[in-house]
Design a protein around this motif. Structure first.
Motif, PDB file in Angstrom:
ATOM      1  N   VAL A 137      97.843  -1.450 123.241  1.00  0.00           N
ATOM      2  CA  VAL A 137      98.129  -1.459 122.169  1.00  0.00           C
ATOM      3  C   VAL A 137      97.150  -1.196 120.993  1.00  0.00           C
ATOM      4  O   VAL A 137      97.751  -0.570 120.137  1.00  0.00           O
ATOM      5  CB  VAL A 137      99.309  -3.233 121.808  1.00  0.00           C
ATOM      6  CG1 VAL A 137      99.522  -3.263 120.873  1.00  0.00           C
ATOM      7  CG2 VAL A 137     100.184  -2.718 123.590  1.00  0.00           C
ATOM      8  N   GLY A 138      96.483  -1.806 120.777  1.00  0.00           N
ATOM      9  CA  GLY A 138      95.583  -1.541 119.876  1.00  0.00           C
ATOM     10  C   GLY A 138      94.868  -0.098 120.108  1.00  0.00           C
ATOM     11  O   GLY A 138      95.087   0.416 118.920  1.00  0.00           O
ATOM     12  N   PHE A 139      95.133   0.441 120.807  1.00  0.00           N
ATOM     13  CA  PHE A 139      93.778   2.115 120.567  1.00  0.00           C
ATOM     14  C   PHE A 139      95.241   2.875 120.694  1.00  0.00           C
ATOM     15  O   PHE A 139      95.335   3.400 119.166  1.00  0.00           O
ATOM     16  CB  PHE A 139      94.014   1.466 121.611  1.00  0.00           C
ATOM     17  CG  PHE A 139      93.734   3.252 122.030  1.00  0.00           C
ATOM     18  CD1 PHE A 139      92.367   4.266 121.543  1.00  0.00           C
ATOM     19  CD2 PHE A 139      94.602   4.817 122.729  1.00  0.00           C
ATOM     20  CE1 PHE A 139      92.161   5.610 121.996  1.00  0.00           C
ATOM     21  CE2 PHE A 139      94.159   6.587 122.925  1.00  0.00           C
ATOM     22  CZ  PHE A 139      93.605   5.943 122.310  1.00  0.00           C
ATOM     23  N   LEU A 140      96.590   2.255 120.923  1.00  0.00           N
ATOM     24  CA  LEU A 140      97.982   3.313 120.584  1.00  0.00           C
ATOM     25  C   LEU A 140      98.011   3.613 119.043  1.00  0.00           C
ATOM     26  O   LEU A 140      98.429   3.503 118.330  1.00  0.00           O
ATOM     27  CB  LEU A 140      98.924   2.468 121.421  1.00  0.00           C
ATOM     28  CG  LEU A 140      99.202   3.358 122.950  1.00  0.00           C
ATOM     29  CD1 LEU A 140     100.067   2.551 123.683  1.00  0.00           C
ATOM     30  CD2 LEU A 140      99.434   4.743 122.762  1.00  0.00           C
ATOM     31  N   LEU A 141      97.953   1.817 118.704  1.00  0.00           N
ATOM     32  CA  LEU A 141      98.271   2.096 116.958  1.00  0.00           C
ATOM     33  C   LEU A 141      97.368   2.928 115.961  1.00  0.00           C
ATOM     34  O   LEU A 141      98.110   3.096 115.007  1.00  0.00           O
ATOM     35  CB  LEU A 141      98.412   0.182 116.583  1.00  0.00           C
ATOM     36  CG  LEU A 141      99.480  -0.331 116.328  1.00  0.00           C
ATOM     37  CD1 LEU A 141      99.392  -1.848 117.049  1.00  0.00           C
ATOM     38  CD2 LEU A 141     100.648   0.111 116.511  1.00  0.00           C
ATOM     39  N   LEU A 142      96.439   2.487 116.325  1.00  0.00           N
ATOM     40  CA  LEU A 142      94.693   3.166 116.141  1.00  0.00           C
ATOM     41  C   LEU A 142      95.245   4.896 116.354  1.00  0.00           C
ATOM     42  O   LEU A 142      95.131   5.507 114.968  1.00  0.00           O
ATOM     43  CB  LEU A 142      93.688   3.158 115.959  1.00  0.00           C
ATOM     44  CG  LEU A 142      93.124   1.133 116.018  1.00  0.00           C
ATOM     45  CD1 LEU A 142      91.829   0.430 116.701  1.00  0.00           C
ATOM     46  CD2 LEU A 142      93.101   1.324 114.057  1.00  0.00           C
ATOM     47  N   SER A 143      95.790   4.825 117.240  1.00  0.00           N
ATOM     48  CA  SER A 143      95.483   6.130 117.561  1.00  0.00           C
ATOM     49  C   SER A 143      96.980   7.121 116.729  1.00  0.00           C
ATOM     50  O   SER A 143      97.464   8.083 116.184  1.00  0.00           O
ATOM     51  CB  SER A 143      95.834   6.808 118.938  1.00  0.00           C
ATOM     52  OG  SER A 143      94.695   6.225 119.748  1.00  0.00           O
ATOM     53  N   GLY A 144      98.471   6.339 116.807  1.00  0.00           N
ATOM     54  CA  GLY A 144      99.123   6.637 115.790  1.00  0.00           C
ATOM     55  C   GLY A 144      99.403   6.739 114.457  1.00  0.00           C
ATOM     56  O   GLY A 144      99.034   7.533 113.321  1.00  0.00           O
TER      57      GLY A 144
END
Length: 123
Positions: A9-16
């Motif tokens: 979830v953290g990776f997806l938020l940063l990527s987004g």
């Protein structure tokens, strides 16, 4: 398992967020135009005292659906853009034209080409 989900979830938020920031500053919509005039010429001087030529263009451009916009661009070059050249402009809502490239006439979408031809006959 919970740590893995939290990392994902953290990776997806940063990527987004990174994608959104990139698109905000460097993204844009494609418009097409034809150079029909040499533009206004001015001589300017940089902070080191070197002189350079700037061509100022005000172009009517069209997107792939034929929607019209007027764009202003300044080109720092020795000679003007070629009359009759078709350009694909990348236009950012906040910055204006951020890049352009010359394209062949058959690379211009049909609706945009139709509007470009109609605009050039009205001049």
């Amino acid at each position: 398992m919970k740590k893995m989900i939290a990392l994902l979830v953290g990776f997806l938020l940063l990527s987004g967020g990174a994608w959104y920031a990139y698109d905000y500053y460097y993204g844009g919509k494609d418009y097409y135009t034809e150079i029909t005039a040499t533009g206004d010429v001015s001589q300017e001087t940089d902070s080191k005292g070197q002189s350079f030529t700037v061509y100022h263009y005000t172009q009517v451009a069209f997107d792939k659906d034929g929607k019209e916009t007027t764009q202003k661009m300044n080109e720092f070059r020795d000679k003007p853009l070629r009359i009759g050249a078709f350009l694909k402009l990348k236009v950012n809502e906040r910055k204006g034209i951020i890049s352009w490239e010359e394209v062949k006439q058959n690379d211009v979408p049909d609706k945009a080409l139709e509007k470009i031809n109609a605009a050039s006959t009205n001049e």
